[in-house]
Scaffold this motif. Structure first.
Motif, PDB file in Angstrom:
ATOM      1  N   UNK A  13      43.465 -28.905  35.544  1.00 24.56           N
ATOM      2  CA  UNK A  13      43.226 -30.341  35.403  1.00 24.56           C
ATOM      3  C   UNK A  13      42.227 -30.858  36.419  1.00 24.56           C
ATOM      4  N   UNK A  14      42.336 -30.403  37.661  1.00 28.25           N
ATOM      5  CA  UNK A  14      41.408 -30.838  38.710  1.00 28.25           C
ATOM      6  C   UNK A  14      39.993 -30.346  38.392  1.00 28.25           C
ATOM      7  N   UNK A  15      39.875 -29.090  37.947  1.00 27.23           N
ATOM      8  CA  UNK A  15      38.563 -28.550  37.590  1.00 27.23           C
ATOM      9  C   UNK A  15      37.952 -29.325  36.428  1.00 27.23           C
ATOM     10  N   UNK A  16      38.763 -29.639  35.431  1.00 32.50           N
ATOM     11  CA  UNK A  16      38.290 -30.400  34.277  1.00 32.50           C
ATOM     12  C   UNK A  16      37.726 -31.754  34.704  1.00 32.50           C
ATOM     13  N   UNK A  17      38.455 -32.461  35.574  1.00 32.56           N
ATOM     14  CA  UNK A  17      38.002 -33.789  36.006  1.00 32.56           C
ATOM     15  C   UNK A  17      36.814 -33.700  36.949  1.00 32.56           C
ATOM     16  N   UNK A  18      36.701 -32.609  37.680  1.00 35.11           N
ATOM     17  CA  UNK A  18      35.505 -32.406  38.500  1.00 35.11           C
ATOM     18  C   UNK A  18      34.268 -32.372  37.606  1.00 35.11           C
ATOM     19  N   UNK A  19      34.380 -31.655  36.490  1.00 34.66           N
ATOM     20  CA  UNK A  19      33.265 -31.589  35.555  1.00 34.66           C
ATOM     21  C   UNK A  19      32.938 -32.925  34.927  1.00 34.66           C
ATOM     22  N   UNK A  20      33.940 -33.799  34.822  1.00 31.33           N
ATOM     23  CA  UNK A  20      33.740 -35.094  34.159  1.00 31.33           C
ATOM     24  C   UNK A  20      33.301 -36.199  35.113  1.00 31.33           C
ATOM     25  N   UNK A  21      33.139 -35.880  36.404  1.00 33.33           N
ATOM     26  CA  UNK A  21      32.692 -36.901  37.359  1.00 33.33           C
ATOM     27  C   UNK A  21      31.241 -37.285  37.072  1.00 33.33           C
TER      28      UNK A  21
END
Length: 307
Positions: free
Chosen positions: A254-262
């Motif tokens: 989840x953290x990696x996914x949201x990092x990509x969406x920043x």
């Protein structure tokens, strides 16, 4: 699920507040730069140092998330470099396209992680920041040194000095050193840093909103839309998939996914101005990715919740 998405909404409300404050002249333009300087040099290090210092580096989650972020950035950087001959754009414009595809806004990323995943998510996010900032800075400075308007190049020693002058990177290195040396939290020092850090996230969001400029979006919509597609449609599933491949647990994914969406980073605009990049194009990329990110993050959280 609804509380998770609702928790993210204040992040973008504060961004909108910053944009409104800047547009309304509630604060004079001259005040924003000192506020940003205070935040970058003191508040964000106050958050990052204890977060990385106390992070659990032994678990697979931190390593998988950090590895996924770095690998995704390198993959997209190689793809952007390979696509350069096919771009009808000058050198300075290419540097902004390059920065737009791989740099991300930690001012937005960290509050989103806090809202979605709490303190455990923040610890992972801090480790990701410590891993990814050196990579993105070196790549972007090298590209600007080659294709910026001045095209003067940069000696390796000057590049290292430029990297170490970045207070965010320096804070990450300090936190990592304290963590690896297993230094226990120091009473008084840790509390002071955390107090500074508590102001970093809301202040950073307001600053991010104040820096938005949409003037270039309509004029160069095809280029900006293309960069935004790579940044917010390709990067999130790429980081997520790599994190799964590297053995990350559900939280790390989840953290990696949201990092990509920043969204794009405001620091990219400053670097473009300093090193001969296309600063107006960079400002447009940051603005559009910010708007799309506000739509993408709740959608991605919904998908993540279903997995």
């Amino acid at each position: 699920m609804i509380p998770m998405v609702a928790g993210v909404m204040p992040v973008f409300v504060l961004i909108a507040l910053g944009y409104g404050l800047r547009k309304s002249d509630f604060l004079p333009d001259a005040t924003w730069r000192p506020i940003e300087k205070l935040s970058i040099n003191f508040m964000y290090p106050g958050f990052l140092i204890p977060s990385i210092w106390g992070a659990d580096m032994s678990g697979g989650g931190a390593g998988a998330a950090a590895g996924a972020a770095v690998a995704a950035v390198i993959i997209v950087a190689i793809g952007t470099f390979a696509a350069k001959p096919f771009m009808k754009i000058d050198g300075p414009g290419y540097t902004s396209v390059f920065q737009g595809t791989i740099r991300w806004n930690s001012f937005v990323f960290l509050p989103v992680i806090q809202a979605a995943f709490g303190e455990k998510g923040l610890a992972l996010a801090a480790v990701m920041i410590a891993s990814i900032i050196p990579v993105t800075n070196i790549l972007c400075v090298a590209v600007l040194a080659r294709w910026g308007a001045d095209q003067r190049g940069m000696r390796p020693l000057a590049l290292i000095r430029a990297m170490l002058a970045n207070p965010i990177l320096l804070a990450c290195l300090i936190g990592l050193a304290l963590n690896f040396a297993r230094v226990p939290f120091i009473p008084g020092v840790t509390e002071t840093l955390k107090l500074l850090g508590s102001a970093a996230l809301p202040t950073g969001l307001i600053i991010a909103g104040a820096g938005l400029s949409f003037a270039e979006v309509a004029r160069r919509r095809v280029t900006i839309a293309g960069v935004s597609f790579v940044k917010l449609i390709i990067m999130p599933p790429l980081m997520w998939g790599l994190c799964i491949l590297f053995g990350g647990d559900h939280l790390a994914q989840g953290v990696a996914m949201l990092c990509g969406a920043a969204p794009g980073a405001a620091a990219a605009y400053l670097l473009a101005r300093q090193m001969g990049g296309d600063a107006p194009l960079m400002a447009g990329i940051i603005a559009l990715t910010m708007v799309i990110s506000a739509l993408m993050i709740p959608l991605l959280l919904f998908i993540y919740h279903l997995t």
